[in-house]
Scaffold this active site. Structure first.
Site, PDB file in Angstrom:
ATOM      1  N   ASP A   1       0.868  -1.178   0.000  1.00 32.55           N
ATOM      2  CA  ASP A   1       0.000   0.000   0.000  1.00 32.55           C
ATOM      3  C   ASP A   1       0.905   1.228   0.000  1.00 32.55           C
ATOM      4  O   ASP A   1       2.010   1.189   0.565  1.00 32.55           O
ATOM      5  CB  ASP A   1      -0.888   0.001   1.253  1.00 32.55           C
ATOM      6  CG  ASP A   1      -2.099   0.906   1.088  1.00 32.55           C
ATOM      7  OD1 ASP A   1      -3.211   0.364   0.957  1.00 32.55           O
ATOM      8  OD2 ASP A   1      -1.927   2.144   1.074  1.00 32.55           O
TER       9      ASP A   1
ATOM     10  N   LEU B   1     -20.801  -4.222 -12.305  1.00 33.93           N
ATOM     11  CA  LEU B   1     -21.656  -3.032 -12.265  1.00 33.93           C
ATOM     12  C   LEU B   1     -23.125  -3.434 -12.298  1.00 33.93           C
ATOM     13  O   LEU B   1     -23.956  -2.882 -11.566  1.00 33.93           O
ATOM     14  CB  LEU B   1     -21.363  -2.118 -13.462  1.00 33.93           C
ATOM     15  CG  LEU B   1     -20.041  -1.357 -13.455  1.00 33.93           C
ATOM     16  CD1 LEU B   1     -19.958  -0.447 -14.672  1.00 33.93           C
ATOM     17  CD2 LEU B   1     -19.922  -0.523 -12.197  1.00 33.93           C
TER      18      LEU B   1
ATOM     19  N   ALA C   1     -26.034  -2.719  -9.554  1.00 40.24           N
ATOM     20  CA  ALA C   1     -27.199  -1.958 -10.023  1.00 40.24           C
ATOM     21  C   ALA C   1     -28.489  -2.707  -9.693  1.00 40.24           C
ATOM     22  O   ALA C   1     -29.463  -2.122  -9.240  1.00 40.24           O
ATOM     23  CB  ALA C   1     -27.094  -1.710 -11.525  1.00 40.24           C
TER      24      ALA C   1
ATOM     25  N   CYS D   1     -20.035   1.447  -2.339  1.00 42.87           N
ATOM     26  CA  CYS D   1     -20.143   0.818  -3.662  1.00 42.87           C
ATOM     27  C   CYS D   1     -21.386   1.205  -4.451  1.00 42.87           C
ATOM     28  O   CYS D   1     -21.283   1.566  -5.620  1.00 42.87           O
ATOM     29  CB  CYS D   1     -20.116  -0.698  -3.511  1.00 42.87           C
ATOM     30  SG  CYS D   1     -18.535  -1.291  -2.948  1.00 42.87           S
ATOM     31  N   PHE D   2     -22.554   1.090  -3.826  1.00 48.86           N
ATOM     32  CA  PHE D   2     -23.780   1.215  -4.610  1.00 48.86           C
ATOM     33  C   PHE D   2     -23.870   2.555  -5.351  1.00 48.86           C
ATOM     34  O   PHE D   2     -24.112   2.593  -6.557  1.00 48.86           O
ATOM     35  CB  PHE D   2     -25.011   1.029  -3.722  1.00 48.86           C
ATOM     36  CG  PHE D   2     -25.329  -0.414  -3.412  1.00 48.86           C
ATOM     37  CD1 PHE D   2     -24.670  -1.444  -4.056  1.00 48.86           C
ATOM     38  CD2 PHE D   2     -26.299  -0.741  -2.470  1.00 48.86           C
ATOM     39  CE1 PHE D   2     -24.952  -2.773  -3.770  1.00 48.86           C
ATOM     40  CE2 PHE D   2     -26.603  -2.070  -2.184  1.00 48.86           C
ATOM     41  CZ  PHE D   2     -25.928  -3.082  -2.842  1.00 48.86           C
TER      42      PHE D   2
HETATM   43  C1  UDX Z   1     -22.428  -4.105  -1.701  1.00 53.59           C
HETATM   44  C2  UDX Z   1     -22.744  -5.420  -2.419  1.00 53.59           C
HETATM   45  O1  UDX Z   1     -23.676  -6.179  -1.628  1.00 53.59           O
HETATM   46  C3  UDX Z   1     -21.470  -6.206  -2.670  1.00 53.59           C
HETATM   47  O2  UDX Z   1     -21.758  -7.367  -3.446  1.00 53.59           O
HETATM   48  C4  UDX Z   1     -20.484  -5.335  -3.426  1.00 53.59           C
HETATM   49  O3  UDX Z   1     -19.263  -6.037  -3.642  1.00 53.59           O
HETATM   50  C5  UDX Z   1     -20.228  -4.038  -2.666  1.00 53.59           C
HETATM   51  O4  UDX Z   1     -21.474  -3.357  -2.425  1.00 53.59           O
HETATM   52  P1  UDX Z   1     -21.915  -3.414   0.828  1.00 53.59           P
HETATM   53  O5  UDX Z   1     -21.876  -2.007   0.318  1.00 53.59           O
HETATM   54  O6  UDX Z   1     -20.844  -3.879   1.732  1.00 53.59           O
HETATM   55  O7  UDX Z   1     -21.928  -4.437  -0.400  1.00 53.59           O
HETATM   56  O8  UDX Z   1     -23.294  -3.586   1.631  1.00 53.59           O
HETATM   57  P2  UDX Z   1     -24.713  -4.265   1.431  1.00 53.59           P
HETATM   58  O9  UDX Z   1     -24.885  -5.314   2.447  1.00 53.59           O
HETATM   59  O10 UDX Z   1     -24.978  -4.653   0.035  1.00 53.59           O
HETATM   60  O11 UDX Z   1     -25.668  -3.049   1.856  1.00 53.59           O
HETATM   61  C6  UDX Z   1     -25.657  -1.823   1.144  1.00 53.59           C
HETATM   62  C7  UDX Z   1     -26.647  -0.863   1.715  1.00 53.59           C
HETATM   63  O12 UDX Z   1     -27.972  -1.288   1.438  1.00 53.59           O
HETATM   64  C8  UDX Z   1     -26.574  -0.682   3.226  1.00 53.59           C
HETATM   65  O13 UDX Z   1     -26.678   0.706   3.525  1.00 53.59           O
HETATM   66  C9  UDX Z   1     -27.806  -1.407   3.745  1.00 53.59           C
HETATM   67  O14 UDX Z   1     -28.290  -0.877   4.948  1.00 53.59           O
HETATM   68  C10 UDX Z   1     -28.778  -1.179   2.601  1.00 53.59           C
HETATM   69  N1  UDX Z   1     -29.848  -2.182   2.512  1.00 53.59           N
HETATM   70  C11 UDX Z   1     -29.562  -3.503   2.355  1.00 53.59           C
HETATM   71  C12 UDX Z   1     -31.180  -1.763   2.552  1.00 53.59           C
HETATM   72  O15 UDX Z   1     -31.475  -0.565   2.680  1.00 53.59           O
HETATM   73  N2  UDX Z   1     -32.167  -2.713   2.433  1.00 53.59           N
HETATM   74  C13 UDX Z   1     -31.907  -4.035   2.274  1.00 53.59           C
HETATM   75  O16 UDX Z   1     -32.862  -4.817   2.173  1.00 53.59           O
HETATM   76  C14 UDX Z   1     -30.559  -4.450   2.234  1.00 53.59           C
END
Ligand code: UDX
Length: 461
Positions: free
Chosen positions: A33, A217, A221, A272-273
């Site tokens: 890193d 992606l 999505a 991520c999202f």
């Molecule tokens: C996500 C993807 O799940 C993972 O596959 C990818 O590699 C990275 O992005 P992460 O961001 O760690 O992972 O969290 P995740 O468990 O997917 O939750 C994302 C967000 O969605 C959180 O803020 C969670 O609270 C919210 N969420 C989740 C909801 O609002 N409702 C749900 O039913 C599930």
């Protein structure tokens, strides 16, 4: 299985977990890193710079045997058969290609690989990247490497689907291992098959490079818009008297839809999202697919609007937010992590404080990040971090649940009610509480898509 020599560049969530899991699979792994402090912590900790269940155990099991942490990028590259590019690809926030991924770190790593790699070497894209990144990496490495090294680079897309909080478990038991390669690159496919020989054959999926890059992606999505669809239905539930948790239960029993990611609330956050959705929108616009881009743009914007709408509901329920004492339970973007990137709590707390509310925040892992997050921002003096839900709730006018940590799920509302002012409200941003139990204790309840239940008008059915 032959043990491979792996170099991991970038020790964020993806890099550190990938490194530890590859060591667990039997490979010799060196993680590097550019931040020497981070490397020092990984090499000497605990504590480690990343809080992820199961990660400390794996690091301690393999460190110094097959897992090493180093600041020597050139040495680690020169010694590796495969280099995993796990550096961050943040959203580009200004200038050309705003909204897409910022590729400055990937570009720099590609140049280092070109300079220091020796012989046939696999370059694995692990960071989430824009479509056709492999082509750009190929161009950089073949364009800048010494003549004898040109043509010896094999680019592979092997995206990571792990979710924070369950990353180690996800990486040790993946739904699938996606490997994108050039059709003619048998060398890379054989290497990757050997690397993942410990996993069942049926979960290894070989595709073209571009399909693999896009699948990552598309995956995020789908997941994020699935949540947003539920939140759109939740808004209708709030207006109509339906309960979104019942609607989601019914919808989730359809095997074609599945019952996961149907939880309504204050919406998704995390690193991520939002980033991936924005990059997909950018990509669609780049290819003049305006209607498709608008579809995702609407879902993206709706997710962020939820935060504002939630605060408005609080305002309307409490009549005024100014001078109200508000206990915010949860700061991290989801439980089991200290990660606050794009956490709904940041926006919601900011809006409450700007309205003059006195906000007390409690989070078992991310609490210490509250102060630095709001330093210098409007209303910062209205925000304090407290050590427990009990302290937060004593004399509070409202409880706001934003991160559904187990300790917040298990609250006893008769005790909660005895601590709070009257009238007091529970704003359930994750729909985890039983509304009847809350109002029975003498508190009013609002859940996203579950409507308002006032203690003053509640009668046992
Ligand atoms: C996500 C993807 O799940 C993972 O596959 C990818 O590699 C990275 O992005 P992460 O961001 O760690 O992972 O969290 P995740 O468990 O997917 O939750 C994302 C967000 O969605 C959180 O803020 C969670 O609270 C919210 N969420 C989740 C909801 O609002 N409702 C749900 O039913 C599930």
């Amino acid at each position: 299985m032959a043990s491979k020599r792996i170099c991991i560049v970038g020790t964020g969530y993806v890099g550190s977990v990938t490194g530890a899991v590859l060591a667990e699979l039997g490979h010799h792994v060196t993680c590097v890193d550019s931040n020497p402090e981070k490397i020092k912590l990984f090499a000497q900790g605990p504590p480690f710079p990343i809080s992820e269940p199961g990660l400390p155990d794996l690091i301690l099991k393999h460190r110094g045997k097959r897992l090493f942490f180093s600041a020597d990028l050139s040495g680690a590259i020169a010694d590796a058969e495969a280099i995993f590019v796990c550096v961050s690809t943040p959203t580009k926030t200004s200038g050309i290609a705003t909204g897409s991924f910022d590729m400055v770190y990937v570009d720099a790593v590609a140049r280092s690989i070109a300079e220091h790699a020796r012989g046939d070497v696999i370059i694995v894209e692990k960071s989430t990247v824009p479509l056709k990144t492999a082509e750009r990496i190929e161009e950089i490495v073949n364009g800048t490497a010494p003549a004898h090294q040109r043509g010896k680079f094999h680019i592979v897309s092997n995206p990571e689907f792990l979710a924070e909080g369950s990353a180690v478990r996800d990486a040790l038991k993946p739904d699938r291992v996606l490997i994108g390669t050039r059709p003619a690159d048998e060398f890379a496919r054989t290497f990757m098959n050997e690397l993942y020989a410990a996993f069942p054959q049926e979960i290894i999926l070989h595709t073209r490079l571009w399909s693999s890059e896009l699948a990552k992606l598309a995956n995020n999505a789908f997941l994020s818009t699935k949540i947003t669809q539920t939140n759109a239905i939740a808004a209708l539930c709030d207006r109509s008297g339906a309960d979104v948790t019942e609607v989601s239960r019914a919808v989730g029993m359809d095997g074609r839809i599945g019952n996961k990611f149907l939880g309504a609330g204050v919406g998704w956050g995390g690193s991520c999202f939002g980033k991936d959705l924005r990059a997909l929108i950018y990509l669609l616009r780049h290819f003049n697919l305006e209607h498709e881009a608008n579809f995702y743009q609407a879902a993206h914007d709706l997710n962020y609007l939820l935060r504002e709408r939630f605060v408005r509901t609080m305002h309307d329920s409490l009549y005024s937010l100014a001078n109200k004492t508000i206990a915010v339970l949860g700061f991290a973007f989801k439980p089991l992590t200290d990660d606050i990137r794009d956490a709904p709590a940041i926006d919601i707390i900011g809006m409450l404080a700007a309205e003059g509310a006195r906000v007390r925040v409690v989070d078992p892992e991310a609490g210490m990040k509250v102060k630095e997050t709001f330093a210098g921002k409007p209303g910062a003096t209205n925000i304090v971090t407290v050590p427990s839900a009990t302290v937060a709730l004593t004399g509070a006018d409202a409880l706001v649940l934003l991160t559904e940590w187990d300790e917040f799920r298990r609250l006893d509302f008769t005790i909660v009610a005895s601590l709070m002012n009257r009238p007091a409200w529970v704003f359930d941003g994750r729909n985890v509480y039983d509304p009847a139990a809350v109002v029975r204790a003498g508190l009013s309840y609002y859940g996203v898509g579950r409507g308002v239940l006032r203690s003053s008008t509640f009668h046992e059915p």
